[in-house]
Design a protein around this motif. Structure first.
Motif, PDB file in Angstrom:
ATOM      1  N   GLY A   1       0.937  -1.324  -0.017  1.00  0.00           N
ATOM      2  CA  GLY A   1       0.054   0.166  -0.014  1.00  0.00           C
ATOM      3  C   GLY A   1       0.954   1.307   0.019  1.00  0.00           C
ATOM      4  O   GLY A   1       2.204   1.373  -0.071  1.00  0.00           O
ATOM      5  N   VAL A   2       0.154   2.369   0.092  1.00  0.00           N
ATOM      6  CA  VAL A   2       1.058   3.696   0.148  1.00  0.00           C
ATOM      7  C   VAL A   2       0.313   4.237   1.324  1.00  0.00           C
ATOM      8  O   VAL A   2      -0.721   4.068   1.912  1.00  0.00           O
ATOM      9  N   GLU A   3       1.054   5.429   1.841  1.00  0.00           N
ATOM     10  CA  GLU A   3       0.649   6.068   2.994  1.00  0.00           C
ATOM     11  C   GLU A   3       1.399   7.501   2.733  1.00  0.00           C
ATOM     12  O   GLU A   3       2.427   7.869   2.537  1.00  0.00           O
ATOM     13  N   TYR A   4       0.676   8.441   3.216  1.00  0.00           N
ATOM     14  CA  TYR A   4       1.162   9.836   3.021  1.00  0.00           C
ATOM     15  C   TYR A   4       1.436  10.318   4.491  1.00  0.00           C
ATOM     16  O   TYR A   4       0.757  10.177   5.260  1.00  0.00           O
ATOM     17  N   ARG A   5       2.774  10.681   4.508  1.00  0.00           N
ATOM     18  CA  ARG A   5       3.389  10.986   5.844  1.00  0.00           C
ATOM     19  C   ARG A   5       3.709  12.304   6.012  1.00  0.00           C
ATOM     20  O   ARG A   5       4.221  12.877   5.083  1.00  0.00           O
ATOM     21  N   SER A   6       3.380  13.227   6.878  1.00  0.00           N
ATOM     22  CA  SER A   6       3.652  14.540   7.249  1.00  0.00           C
ATOM     23  C   SER A   6       4.781  14.398   8.378  1.00  0.00           C
ATOM     24  O   SER A   6       4.734  14.172   9.573  1.00  0.00           O
ATOM     25  N   GLU A   7       6.012  14.555   7.934  1.00  0.00           N
ATOM     26  CA  GLU A   7       7.119  14.284   8.770  1.00  0.00           C
ATOM     27  C   GLU A   7       7.596  15.708   9.112  1.00  0.00           C
ATOM     28  O   GLU A   7       7.807  16.718   8.479  1.00  0.00           O
ATOM     29  N   LYS A   8       7.820  15.732  10.423  1.00  0.00           N
ATOM     30  CA  LYS A   8       8.471  17.009  11.119  1.00  0.00           C
ATOM     31  C   LYS A   8       9.655  16.752  11.440  1.00  0.00           C
ATOM     32  O   LYS A   8      10.234  15.831  12.062  1.00  0.00           O
ATOM     33  N   LEU A   9      10.867  17.530  10.667  1.00  0.00           N
ATOM     34  CA  LEU A   9      12.348  17.343  10.850  1.00  0.00           C
ATOM     35  C   LEU A   9      12.933  18.467  11.712  1.00  0.00           C
ATOM     36  O   LEU A   9      12.403  19.831  11.467  1.00  0.00           O
ATOM     37  N   SER A  10      13.789  18.259  12.566  1.00  0.00           N
ATOM     38  CA  SER A  10      14.478  19.680  13.513  1.00  0.00           C
ATOM     39  C   SER A  10      15.728  19.268  13.671  1.00  0.00           C
ATOM     40  O   SER A  10      16.176  18.147  13.858  1.00  0.00           O
ATOM     41  N   THR A  11      16.516  20.431  13.795  1.00  0.00           N
ATOM     42  CA  THR A  11      17.898  20.440  14.419  1.00  0.00           C
ATOM     43  C   THR A  11      17.797  21.749  15.344  1.00  0.00           C
ATOM     44  O   THR A  11      16.674  22.355  15.393  1.00  0.00           O
ATOM     45  N   PRO A  12      18.756  21.892  16.258  1.00  0.00           N
ATOM     46  CA  PRO A  12      18.592  23.120  17.176  1.00  0.00           C
ATOM     47  C   PRO A  12      18.239  24.249  16.329  1.00  0.00           C
ATOM     48  O   PRO A  12      19.185  24.573  15.391  1.00  0.00           O
ATOM     49  N   GLY A  13      17.442  25.003  16.293  1.00  0.00           N
ATOM     50  CA  GLY A  13      17.238  26.282  15.953  1.00  0.00           C
ATOM     51  C   GLY A  13      16.265  26.014  14.441  1.00  0.00           C
ATOM     52  O   GLY A  13      16.063  27.395  13.801  1.00  0.00           O
ATOM     53  N   LEU A  14      16.100  25.151  13.964  1.00  0.00           N
ATOM     54  CA  LEU A  14      15.605  24.941  12.775  1.00  0.00           C
ATOM     55  C   LEU A  14      14.511  23.612  12.729  1.00  0.00           C
ATOM     56  O   LEU A  14      14.967  22.553  12.991  1.00  0.00           O
ATOM     57  N   SER A  15      13.464  23.921  12.210  1.00  0.00           N
ATOM     58  CA  SER A  15      12.473  22.853  12.027  1.00  0.00           C
ATOM     59  C   SER A  15      11.732  23.063  10.678  1.00  0.00           C
ATOM     60  O   SER A  15      11.468  24.364  10.294  1.00  0.00           O
ATOM     61  N   THR A  16      11.253  21.789   9.951  1.00  0.00           N
ATOM     62  CA  THR A  16      10.182  22.089   8.773  1.00  0.00           C
ATOM     63  C   THR A  16       9.531  20.718   8.811  1.00  0.00           C
ATOM     64  O   THR A  16       9.700  20.058   9.484  1.00  0.00           O
TER      65      THR A  16
END
Length: 190
Positions: free
Chosen positions: A111-126
């Motif tokens: 199957g397929v899955e849509y993922r909303s991934e939160k990525l972060s480092t100190p002082g930055l996230s997206t």
């Protein structure tokens, strides 16, 4: 008669095995990127995600299932040229998807899955939204009401952000998003 009918109505959805609750313990792999003489690479990390599924179409040998998943934040060490930097890359996601599960002694699913991934480092996230493909194979234990199951699962993103020195900070962070998950998936169907 009413006393007899109520327990039957309460147990009938359990016998249908339309619901699934599971836990996925996976090894997550990350890409490495080289810029000039420096190679940056997040270290592979073991992550745990919970998943809920609902099968609403039974096509005989196959079930069609919709799923919802959540993986809490997991941090991994970011190394440059093999040396620890003290910087942690954080990653978490929520996802929704659809699967076909083929019934057999060893059941397989794709199957397929849509993922909303939160990525972060100190002082930055997206946040990085992208589709993932999932395949699994497993075995469900034949018990009366609930069916415990265990199997292996492989998931990989269908799109990725390529790294270049000209990327903005958020896009550069997205280029280090996970590239593969391989793990064990288990739970119960009821």
């Amino acid at each position: 008669m009413k006393r007899f009918l109520l327990p039957v109505l309460l147990v009938a959805p359990l016998a249908a095995q339309t619901f699934e609750v599971g836990l996925n313990v996976s090894r997550q792999q990350y890409p490495s990127h080289t810029s000039g003489l420096a190679t940056g690479e997040p270290q592979d990390k073991t992550v745990v995600a919970g998943r809920f599924g609902y099968s609403f179409v039974d096509l005989g040998p196959a079930l069609f299932q919709v799923t919802a998943a959540y993986q809490p934040k997991a941090d991994t060490e970011f190394k440059v040229n093999g040396a620890n930097t003290g910087v942690q890359l954080g990653q978490e996601y929520w996802g929704v998807g659809a699967m076909f599960n083929f019934k057999a002694l060893v059941a397989v699913g794709a199957g397929v899955e849509y993922r909303s991934e939160k990525l972060s480092t100190p002082g930055l996230s997206t946040t990085y939204g992208r589709p993932w493909a999932r395949v699994n194979a497993g075995y469900a234990f034949p018990t009366p009401l609930v069916k415990p199951f265990i199997g292996i699962e492989v998931a990989a993103p269908l799109v990725k952000k390529d790294y270049s020195d000209s990327l903005g900070q958020e896009d550069a962070l997205k280029s280090f998003a996970p590239k593969l998950q391989i793990g064990i998936y288990g739970g119960i169907r009821f």
